[in-house]
Scaffold this active site. Sequence first.
Site, PDB file in Angstrom:
ATOM      1  N   ASN A  99       0.845  -1.194   0.000  1.00 30.40           N
ATOM      2  CA  ASN A  99       0.000   0.000   0.000  1.00 30.40           C
ATOM      3  C   ASN A  99       0.880   1.244   0.000  1.00 30.40           C
ATOM      4  O   ASN A  99       2.006   1.214   0.491  1.00 30.40           O
ATOM      5  CB  ASN A  99      -0.869   0.028   1.259  1.00 30.40           C
ATOM      6  CG  ASN A  99      -2.138  -0.805   1.113  1.00 30.40           C
ATOM      7  OD1 ASN A  99      -2.577  -1.107   0.005  1.00 30.40           O
ATOM      8  ND2 ASN A  99      -2.721  -1.177   2.234  1.00 30.40           N
ATOM      9  N   LYS A 180      -5.059   3.381  -6.708  1.00 29.42           N
ATOM     10  CA  LYS A 180      -5.158   2.511  -5.526  1.00 29.42           C
ATOM     11  C   LYS A 180      -4.985   3.338  -4.253  1.00 29.42           C
ATOM     12  O   LYS A 180      -5.666   3.109  -3.257  1.00 29.42           O
ATOM     13  CB  LYS A 180      -4.092   1.408  -5.610  1.00 29.42           C
ATOM     14  CG  LYS A 180      -4.002   0.484  -4.405  1.00 29.42           C
ATOM     15  CD  LYS A 180      -5.190  -0.415  -4.317  1.00 29.42           C
ATOM     16  CE  LYS A 180      -5.122  -1.568  -3.336  1.00 29.42           C
ATOM     17  NZ  LYS A 180      -4.321  -1.496  -2.161  1.00 29.42           N
TER      18      LYS A 180
HETATM   19  O1  KPL Z   1      -5.918  -2.554   0.118  1.00 31.24           O
HETATM   20  C1  KPL Z   1      -6.827  -2.732   0.893  1.00 31.24           C
HETATM   21  C2  KPL Z   1      -6.501  -2.667   2.341  1.00 31.24           C
HETATM   22  O2  KPL Z   1      -7.268  -3.136   3.167  1.00 31.24           O
HETATM   23  O3  KPL Z   1      -5.421  -2.134   2.635  1.00 31.24           O
HETATM   24  C3  KPL Z   1      -8.242  -2.903   0.410  1.00 31.24           C
HETATM   25  C4  KPL Z   1      -8.221  -3.032  -1.091  1.00 31.24           C
HETATM   26  C5  KPL Z   1      -9.028  -1.699   0.817  1.00 31.24           C
HETATM   27  C6  KPL Z   1      -8.905  -4.159   0.850  1.00 31.24           C
HETATM   28  O4  KPL Z   1      -9.337  -4.117   2.154  1.00 31.24           O
END
Ligand code: KPL
Length: 301
Positions: A99, A180
Amino acid sequence: MNIVVFGAGSVGSLVGGLLARERSNDVTLVGRDPHVSAIQRSGLEIRGELEASTAPAATTDGRHLEGDLAIVTVKSFDTVAAARTLATGSFDAVLSLQNGLGNEATIETHLECPILAGTASYGAMLVEPGLVECTGIGEVVLGPRDGGKSRRADEVGALFDSAGLETTVDEEMPRRLWEKLAVNTGINPVTALTRTDNAAVLEDEARPLARAAVRETARTARATGISLSNREALAALESVASDTAANTSSMHQDVLAGQRTEIDSLNGYVVDQSAKVGVETPMNHSLTSLVRTWERGQGLR
Ligand code: KPL
């Protein structure tokens, strides 16, 4: 293929476990105990929307490993440590499946091989040591970190596809990473602060908060030269939230576990970038402050 998955959390275990199903893959998961010991003892079980019983190698020591591919799935604040450890070994390519923005640049400062960028919107939860639950079928998108085409990205895309992961190889990764990021800035802090599943951001009360954060992130992306309209970013929010409706977002999982969150590389990153390009991001600002306040209260900052 010889694959090292660095970070045996929920997404790393899901991806590593699925790749290990293929006989042609030799997968090593690098993680922490007691998860690693459980995998060494009785293998890795995947349940939920995807099911598999696999037996990847697992270790707590990521030093001096070698392979065709290293997949980095650690939390963004652990990227420097992961990159330093991977640099003690040798890899033909590294894929960041994390992320937040900026992870690939961090990895590149420590490793000389080609770096691919990726995003994963699968819902996944580590239920207990040795057991991961897939709570939502999402998508993996990957490609060269600066965009364009590469043979290696196509090969890794084919590898993921054959492991049963919905995968798209994209020539516009910088835009995909921002999209994203926009989704995560909407879903993660709102679900973490309200202790709700991802579906909450589709419902009346929380929807305007998530949408405001996503709009601000898209605006910041445009101000940095990325073509991401509000409509596209909001459509991505709706689609990921409904595909992973029953999922506990990674930030919500961190809060439940009393652990540090990725707020700095999600909404906090947007706040920092927006200040540089003169965009106002009050919702991201508020969400960042609230999550940081929670972290401080827990003695995590
Ligand atoms: O990437 C995600 C996360 O939880 O960090 C999602 C796509 C929102 C899935 O929960």
